[in-house]
Design a protein around this motif. Structure first.
Motif, PDB file in Angstrom:
ATOM      1  N   ARG A 494       1.029  -1.277   0.024  1.00  0.00           N
ATOM      2  CA  ARG A 494       0.396  -0.209  -0.228  1.00  0.00           C
ATOM      3  C   ARG A 494       0.798   0.967   0.034  1.00  0.00           C
ATOM      4  O   ARG A 494       0.529   1.972  -0.250  1.00  0.00           O
ATOM      5  N   SER A 495       1.987   1.331   0.391  1.00  0.00           N
ATOM      6  CA  SER A 495       2.615   2.551   0.850  1.00  0.00           C
ATOM      7  C   SER A 495       3.835   2.479  -0.589  1.00  0.00           C
ATOM      8  O   SER A 495       4.268   4.084  -0.806  1.00  0.00           O
ATOM      9  N   GLY A 496       4.019   1.724  -1.396  1.00  0.00           N
ATOM     10  CA  GLY A 496       4.784   1.799  -2.567  1.00  0.00           C
ATOM     11  C   GLY A 496       6.099   0.924  -2.071  1.00  0.00           C
ATOM     12  O   GLY A 496       6.742   1.564  -3.468  1.00  0.00           O
ATOM     13  N   LEU A 497       6.358   0.628  -0.734  1.00  0.00           N
ATOM     14  CA  LEU A 497       7.709  -0.429  -0.630  1.00  0.00           C
ATOM     15  C   LEU A 497       7.910  -1.114  -1.454  1.00  0.00           C
ATOM     16  O   LEU A 497       8.844  -1.955  -0.571  1.00  0.00           O
ATOM     17  N   MET A 498       6.588  -1.425  -1.857  1.00  0.00           N
ATOM     18  CA  MET A 498       7.225  -3.296  -1.520  1.00  0.00           C
ATOM     19  C   MET A 498       8.412  -3.441  -3.295  1.00  0.00           C
ATOM     20  O   MET A 498       9.131  -5.334  -2.893  1.00  0.00           O
ATOM     21  N   THR A 499       8.881  -2.611  -4.512  1.00  0.00           N
ATOM     22  CA  THR A 499       9.599  -3.071  -4.537  1.00  0.00           C
ATOM     23  C   THR A 499      11.156  -2.960  -4.254  1.00  0.00           C
ATOM     24  O   THR A 499      11.190  -3.331  -4.198  1.00  0.00           O
ATOM     25  N   GLN A 500      11.146  -1.629  -3.458  1.00  0.00           N
ATOM     26  CA  GLN A 500      12.374  -1.638  -2.570  1.00  0.00           C
ATOM     27  C   GLN A 500      12.576  -2.864  -1.512  1.00  0.00           C
ATOM     28  O   GLN A 500      13.532  -3.595  -1.724  1.00  0.00           O
ATOM     29  N   LEU A 501      11.529  -3.503  -0.975  1.00  0.00           N
ATOM     30  CA  LEU A 501      11.743  -4.240  -0.386  1.00  0.00           C
ATOM     31  C   LEU A 501      11.598  -6.008  -0.690  1.00  0.00           C
ATOM     32  O   LEU A 501      12.538  -6.799  -0.266  1.00  0.00           O
ATOM     33  N   GLY A 502      11.259  -5.860  -1.769  1.00  0.00           N
ATOM     34  CA  GLY A 502      11.371  -7.167  -2.703  1.00  0.00           C
ATOM     35  C   GLY A 502      12.803  -7.220  -3.075  1.00  0.00           C
ATOM     36  O   GLY A 502      13.699  -8.305  -3.517  1.00  0.00           O
ATOM     37  N   GLN A 503      13.489  -5.974  -4.068  1.00  0.00           N
ATOM     38  CA  GLN A 503      14.386  -5.924  -3.905  1.00  0.00           C
ATOM     39  C   GLN A 503      16.092  -6.424  -3.573  1.00  0.00           C
ATOM     40  O   GLN A 503      16.691  -7.166  -2.897  1.00  0.00           O
ATOM     41  N   TRP A 504      15.702  -5.453  -1.509  1.00  0.00           N
ATOM     42  CA  TRP A 504      16.253  -6.306  -0.655  1.00  0.00           C
ATOM     43  C   TRP A 504      15.953  -7.284  -0.364  1.00  0.00           C
ATOM     44  O   TRP A 504      17.506  -8.172  -0.151  1.00  0.00           O
ATOM     45  N   ILE A 505      14.668  -8.422  -0.381  1.00  0.00           N
ATOM     46  CA  ILE A 505      14.536  -9.920  -0.634  1.00  0.00           C
ATOM     47  C   ILE A 505      15.470 -10.318  -1.098  1.00  0.00           C
ATOM     48  O   ILE A 505      16.501 -11.429  -0.929  1.00  0.00           O
ATOM     49  N   ILE A 506      15.092  -9.764  -2.251  1.00  0.00           N
ATOM     50  CA  ILE A 506      16.201 -10.959  -3.180  1.00  0.00           C
ATOM     51  C   ILE A 506      17.450 -10.742  -2.732  1.00  0.00           C
ATOM     52  O   ILE A 506      18.400 -12.259  -3.090  1.00  0.00           O
ATOM     53  N   ASP A 507      17.924  -9.913  -3.080  1.00  0.00           N
ATOM     54  CA  ASP A 507      19.175  -9.582  -2.803  1.00  0.00           C
ATOM     55  C   ASP A 507      20.169 -10.248  -1.494  1.00  0.00           C
ATOM     56  O   ASP A 507      21.328 -10.911  -1.714  1.00  0.00           O
ATOM     57  N   ARG A 508      19.363 -10.742  -0.130  1.00  0.00           N
ATOM     58  CA  ARG A 508      19.844 -10.639   0.705  1.00  0.00           C
ATOM     59  C   ARG A 508      20.127 -12.521   0.664  1.00  0.00           C
ATOM     60  O   ARG A 508      20.553 -13.065   1.333  1.00  0.00           O
ATOM     61  N   ALA A 509      18.900 -13.038   0.194  1.00  0.00           N
ATOM     62  CA  ALA A 509      19.105 -13.708  -0.099  1.00  0.00           C
ATOM     63  C   ALA A 509      19.444 -14.987  -0.744  1.00  0.00           C
ATOM     64  O   ALA A 509      20.103 -15.695  -0.581  1.00  0.00           O
ATOM     65  N   LEU A 510      19.818 -14.260  -1.812  1.00  0.00           N
ATOM     66  CA  LEU A 510      21.203 -14.885  -2.631  1.00  0.00           C
ATOM     67  C   LEU A 510      22.282 -14.616  -2.355  1.00  0.00           C
ATOM     68  O   LEU A 510      23.144 -15.820  -2.445  1.00  0.00           O
ATOM     69  N   THR A 511      22.317 -14.255  -1.408  1.00  0.00           N
ATOM     70  CA  THR A 511      23.910 -13.603  -0.659  1.00  0.00           C
ATOM     71  C   THR A 511      23.829 -15.215  -0.029  1.00  0.00           C
ATOM     72  O   THR A 511      24.869 -15.662   0.035  1.00  0.00           O
ATOM     73  N   ASP A 512      22.917 -15.370   0.536  1.00  0.00           N
ATOM     74  CA  ASP A 512      22.797 -16.700   1.773  1.00  0.00           C
ATOM     75  C   ASP A 512      23.391 -17.519   0.481  1.00  0.00           C
ATOM     76  O   ASP A 512      23.608 -18.379   0.900  1.00  0.00           O
ATOM     77  N   LEU A 513      22.178 -17.760  -0.637  1.00  0.00           N
ATOM     78  CA  LEU A 513      22.663 -18.747  -1.128  1.00  0.00           C
ATOM     79  C   LEU A 513      23.987 -19.133  -1.974  1.00  0.00           C
ATOM     80  O   LEU A 513      24.409 -19.926  -1.601  1.00  0.00           O
ATOM     81  N   ARG A 514      24.557 -18.271  -2.234  1.00  0.00           N
ATOM     82  CA  ARG A 514      25.979 -18.698  -2.282  1.00  0.00           C
ATOM     83  C   ARG A 514      26.884 -19.045  -1.920  1.00  0.00           C
ATOM     84  O   ARG A 514      27.789 -19.823  -2.518  1.00  0.00           O
ATOM     85  N   GLN A 515      26.668 -19.421  -0.469  1.00  0.00           N
ATOM     86  CA  GLN A 515      27.169 -19.850   0.751  1.00  0.00           C
ATOM     87  C   GLN A 515      26.201 -21.563   0.843  1.00  0.00           C
ATOM     88  O   GLN A 515      27.487 -22.616   1.668  1.00  0.00           O
ATOM     89  N   TRP A 516      25.740 -21.917  -0.109  1.00  0.00           N
ATOM     90  CA  TRP A 516      25.237 -23.497  -0.250  1.00  0.00           C
ATOM     91  C   TRP A 516      24.970 -23.826  -1.247  1.00  0.00           C
ATOM     92  O   TRP A 516      23.641 -23.435  -1.984  1.00  0.00           O
TER      93      TRP A 516
END
Length: 688
Positions: A494-516
């Motif tokens: 609703r606040s228009g932050l979904m794009t920013q939040l979604g990008q953060w989640i994807i970047d954080r998750a792939l940073t971890d996935l690189r270790q596995w």
């Protein structure tokens, strides 16, 4: 006229021309004669200016195109040198081909624009067969003696491009001089004509100021008073003939304005009350009942998925449906109800309650009444409605706008609880709204301050398939503690932050996935992300940056996306799937559009909602539905994940049905990133 002139030529005009029409016609004739004279004298100059301007525009375009050709040839030479060197990282045969194509297009554009390239004779042939020229460049070895010929041709191309640019510049300068001379002649004629017209304008202006404008001002004042709602004014009788003829229409306008004033309180499409009328009527009803023992209810109603009605049947059918809905509401509640259309599919209802019925009973009865199909002539439409309800105690009165706002809050809750129902307003709803506003304002800083983290829930394959995890975001608020995603994800959307939040989640998750390197990861996508420009590029670039293959990612979308009605989302998913990502349909079985979505898009995986699983061990009907869903998914070649495995008794029915993966708290709750590697090092596989 209000008065007569007694002097000069204007007085003569006053006596001989007695109406505004004749005066204006005479003035226009004089002006037209003057304009005709000017046109006759300056037509040739105007044509010259026009031709010179057009020629200048063409020359300017040719100059710009020629300069672009010079720049393209320069880029071609640089790219050729890089290709011949075989050492520069920038060497790119495809880039050389692209530049050659653009050079050919630019030469053709110059020819079409009229550039006389034939004047350069055989030199112009240097731009022909560029595809062969590019092929020879790509085939050369570093020490090949033919490189000199290639570089020589490139030099010829550069020289010819420079000559073309020089020719274009000379042509432009010549055209500019011709335009300047034509403009000077035009200015001279205009100046002479302007001086001769000055006296004529002054005479016309004097008549306007002394006679016509005062009468028009009085007419204007009358019109302005009418526009301001003064509908009881006396319409003046004017002496000027034309204004006399307007007095009658003014009176008609005044009468019509009275009728229009009534229309201001009506919705034009349906004839129902609009918001303005509703606020006035409900406010008067409340004022009249102040201190009495009568009870009232305020309701906000919304037709569920009304947009689909307009999309499928057209807006005229939608307006007809709204009228029928209003009629049925009136039939259900009676004359004691005030019903208004606030816009689109939104309704406001204010009704007096009977002694044996409270607000929720009346609203629920209305919800049930609206479920019966509506006959629109050629077809019938079945709809459902959601309602928010506010009950006023006997003698209670409040601001109508405040009551509507509270009913809207309850309506929003009804939508969130699954639609097709009525929900009463409570103080908790208002508190939740304030909390939502706080979440929206705090979420942006939460992303920046590291209050968010990603945890991972294992997904167990049946047999020896690759181990998997699902990335889940968590938010620990400094004051409110842990905020569930079901609260802050809608706030982000609703606040228009979904794009920013979604990008953060994807970047954080792939940073971890690189270790596995041995794990596959599932990522949840918001419908808003699939609408985002550049989303596919962002995901691919993030994978490249973290050295993650798209085949290691499964992108999950929910059934609520309604993909069959969203061509942009469908295209985005197609692009992602073609890039190597696997696509999963999450929460399968919770909505109405599952089968349609499976028909319109080939999903690699279906995740069965926990509502299909929770009663597997106790209810034969639930088991039959579950097995049918699994069988259907397997027949279209999709994997099947049974979500919500909360107890041991659910594992065997899921295995017997043919599920390919299991996930749930009984198997594992979400774990922190540091616990992922130890978990999979010690876990036991589930046998088929």
């Amino acid at each position: 006229m209000s008065r007569q002139f007694r002097f000069g030529p204007v007085a003569l005009v006053q006596r001989t021309v007695g109406s505004l029409e004749k005066r204006l016609v005479g003035a226009l004739i004089l002006i037209l004669l003057s304009i005709g004279t000017l046109q006759f004298l300056s037509q040739d100059s105007a044509l010259q200016v026009r031709d010179a301007s057009a020629a200048l525009a063409r020359a300017a375009g040719e100059t710009e195109q020629a300069q672009q050709l010079v720049e393209l040839v320069g880029e071609f030479r640089i790219a050729t040198n890089l290709e011949l060197s075989h050492e520069a990282a920038e060497a790119d045969g495809e880039k050389l081909t692209d530049i050659a194509i653009r050079i050919g297009e630019q030469v053709n554009a110059l020819r079409l624009a009229g550039m006389p390239l034939y004047e350069f004779g055989d030199r112009a042939n240097v731009f022909q067969d560029l595809d062969r020229h590019v092929a020879r460049i790509s085939q050369l070895g570093r020490d090949d003696s033919a490189a000199a010929a290639i570089l020589g041709r490139n030099q010829e191309m550069a020289a010819l491009a420079s000559s073309i640019a020089d020719m274009a510049a000379l042509q432009r300068a010549a055209v500019q001089q011709r335009l300047d001379r034509a403009v000077d002649r035009w200015h001279l004629l205009v100046s002479a004509s302007g001086a001769s017209n000055g006296l004529l304008v002054l005479l016309i202006l004097l008549d306007l100021l002394r006679n016509i404008l005062p009468a028009l001002r009085r007419m204007h004042r009358a019109l302005r008073r009418l526009a301001n709602g003064e509908l009881n004014l006396e319409v003046e009788t004017f002496r000027l003939q034309e204004l006399q003829k307007l007095s009658g229409p003014l009176e008609i306008f005044r009468q019509n304005a009275l009728a229009v004033k009534n229309l201001a309180f009506t919705d034009p499409s349906t004839g129902m009350h609009n918001r303005r009328a509703f606020v006035d009527l409900a406010g008067k009803r409340l004022a009249d009942c102040r201190g009495s023992d009568r009870r009232h209810a305020m309701m906000a109603a919304d037709i569920d998925r009304f947009k689909h009605v307009n999309d499928d049947f057209g807006h005229p059918a939608g307006d007809q449906l709204v009228r029928l809905i209003g009629d049925r509401m009136t039939d259900a509640l009676g004359d004691r109800a005030i019903i208004a259309r606030l816009g689109g599919d939104e309704f406001a209802i204010f009704t007096e309650l009977t002694d044996n019925e409270d607000a929720m009973m009346a609203a629920s009865r209305l919800v049930v009444a609206l479920r019966d199909p509506f006959d629109l002539g050629d077809f019938t439409i079945a709809i459902t409605a959601s309602m928010g309800v506010v009950e006023l105690a006997a003698g209670e009165a409040d601001e109508i706008d405040l009551l509507l706002a509270r009913a809207d809050l309850a309506l929003y809750a009804a939508k969130n609880e699954g639609r097709n129902r009525a929900v009463p307003f409570t103080a908790e709803l208002e508190a939740e709204r304030e909390l939502d506003r706080a979440l929206q304002s705090d979420l942006a800083s939460a992303i920046m301050r590291g209050q968010l983290r990603v945890v991972y829930q294992p997904i167990h394959p049946i047999g020896d398939d690759q181990d998997e995890i699902e990335a889940l975001v968590r938010w620990t608020h400094p004051k409110l503690g842990d905020i569930p995603p079901s609260r802050f994800i809608p706030a982000a959307e609703r606040s228009g932050l979904m794009t920013q939040l979604g990008q953060w989640i994807i970047d954080r998750a792939l940073t971890d996935l690189r270790q596995w390197p041995d794990l596959v990861m599932s990522l949840n996508l918001s419908p808003l992300q699939l609408q985002q420009d550049g989303f596919v590029h962002f995901v691919l670039e993030t994978c490249r940056r973290h050295e993650i293959s798209p085949r290691r990612l499964i992108l999950e979308v929910t059934e609520s996306l309604s993909i069959e009605r969203n061509s942009r989302a469908l295209l985005t998913l197609d692009l992602l799937r073609n890039a190597g990502f696997r696509i999963a349909l999450d929460d399968f079985g919770t909505g109405y559009s599952s089968l349609s979505m499976m028909k319109d898009f080939h999903f690699d995986r279906l995740k069965l909602d926990r509502s299909l699983i929770m009663d597997l061990g106790r209810d034969s009907t639930s088991k039959a539905v579950f097995e049918a869903a699994v069988t259907m998914a397997l027949k279209i070649g999709a994997q099947v994940v049974a979500e919500g495995i909360s107890e041991q008794a659910l594992i065997d029915p899921a295995l017997d049905a043919g599920c390919t993966h299991l996930q749930g708290f009984h198997i594992s709750r979400p774990i922190e990133a540091t616990a992922v590697a130890p978990y999979f090092a010690s876990r036991q596989r589930i046998a088929a």
